[in-house]
Design an enzyme around this catalytic site. Structure first.
Site, PDB file in Angstrom:
ATOM      1  N   SER A  37       0.809  -1.341  -0.319  1.00 55.16           N
ATOM      2  CA  SER A  37      -0.056  -0.269  -0.169  1.00 55.16           C
ATOM      3  C   SER A  37       1.153   1.170   0.220  1.00 55.16           C
ATOM      4  O   SER A  37       0.172   2.042  -0.167  1.00 55.16           O
ATOM      5  CB  SER A  37      -0.807  -0.417   1.206  1.00 55.16           C
ATOM      6  OG  SER A  37      -0.443   0.077   2.483  1.00 55.16           O
TER       7      SER A  37
ATOM      8  N   LYS B 197       0.946   4.726   6.450  1.00 51.73           N
ATOM      9  CA  LYS B 197       0.508   5.861   5.657  1.00 51.73           C
ATOM     10  C   LYS B 197       0.792   7.020   5.405  1.00 51.73           C
ATOM     11  O   LYS B 197       2.016   7.029   6.985  1.00 51.73           O
ATOM     12  CB  LYS B 197      -1.407   5.646   6.446  1.00 51.73           C
ATOM     13  CG  LYS B 197      -1.601   4.564   6.198  1.00 51.73           C
ATOM     14  CD  LYS B 197      -2.321   4.480   4.856  1.00 51.73           C
ATOM     15  CE  LYS B 197      -3.157   3.245   4.974  1.00 51.73           C
ATOM     16  NZ  LYS B 197      -2.616   1.721   5.394  1.00 51.73           N
TER      17      LYS B 197
END
Lengths: 174, 174
Positions: free
Chosen positions: A95, A132
């Site tokens: 991701s 993230k």
DNA sequence: TCCATTGATTATTGTTACATTATTCAAGAA
DNA sequence: TTCTTGAATAATGTAACAATAATCAATGGA
């Protein structure tokens, strides 16, 4: 058989100074028993000054054992600014490929750095650690993956969400 | 004013064992003067056992100062297998993006590893260091960039070409 | 009785001391 | 000349030491 004396002055005799393994004087330092071997290896291998080369090569075929034209590097000092606030996390998934983070990479995380807009951070969401990029805009805080296949989430929408720290380095094995 | 004696046995008195900063006995080790501070920092900050976390988080909000549920990691040991044969090179350009090597990344290079087919290697070509993937096929040796914008070259076609070592790790700063 | 004071007791700690080893020098021997 | 051997001096690992730290218990006052 009797040995004859072999007297006389010996001016300048004796082991010369600086002929020890380090080329400088030493002094005793107390080390916990379990770390003695590790410290001796640290000193023997000079782990704190492995050679660093740039792009151009000195004439001939330089050896790492030579004096390092481009300088020496201490991995711990280079990667860990705040030892008491630093830890590692193993990355999983793809991701964050856009930030150069691959599956299985080792992330260096510093808890003492401020998690400001644009930083790559480690957060725990319901007991799971994820990486993230932090975005702060319009009074809201978003956690954005660096891969269009994954959704962004707001920081507050999860109950059990904790900010763990800021990722400073990514260590990728080949 | 005269102080009265306060004699008598003191069974079990005295500083308890293991109350030093390391929790274990110590012994003196000779350290070169210039490395004393570095060794003391090494011991004080326990750089050889920074915490490593996996993907799941223990209950609550664990601190890196706690005992490390997922284990401890020594950066030097993890990244440098053969200290005397290891050096660092600063990567330049984006010819190896496909291998996860970005411009400015720090490459860990081991000269003691065999440069076999498929390994990412450091070669000097006419005095310039470059990173390429080694391909050995049909009796020829190729140096292949991991980016279609760059050309492959054969290992022998350059006069001043030296193989420096095999890249084991890529350290990417964020 | 309760607890603060005070000396007793024992471990830690940084450094010095020391005996052993290592290394080099030069007088004699061959 | 070259080799052998003891003299000279630094390095090295560890024991020893003095100062400090941490805990215990007797004493004595509240």
């Amino acid at each position: 058989m009797e040995m004859a004396k072999q007297g006389g002055k010996r001016v300048g005799a004796g082991r010369p100074k600086g002929t020890n393994q380090y080329g400088e004087t030493t002094k005793p330092v107390r080390v916990p028993i379990s770390k003695v071997d590790r410290v001796l290896r640290f000193l023997r291998e000079r782990e704190d000054e492995l050679p660093l080369y740039g792009h151009s090569v000195p004439a001939g075929f330089p050896s790492p054992a030579d004096d390092y034209a481009e300088g020496a590097l201490d991995l711990n000092t280079y990667l860990v600014r705040e030892p008491t606030a630093t830890f590692f996390v193993r990355a999983r998934g793809d991701s964050m490929l856009g930030a150069g983070i691959h599956d299985g990479d080792l992330l260096v995380v510093d808890r003492s750095l401020e998690a400001s807009d644009g930083k790559v951070v480690i957060v725990s969401i319901n007991g799971e650690l994820t990486v993230k990029r932090l975005r702060q805009a319009k009074g809201e805080t978003w956690l954005i993956p660096e891969n269009p296949d994954y959704p962004s989430i707001t920081f507050q929408e999860q109950d059990d969400t904790h900010l763990w720290g800021v990722v400073t380095n990514v260590i990728h094995s080949l």
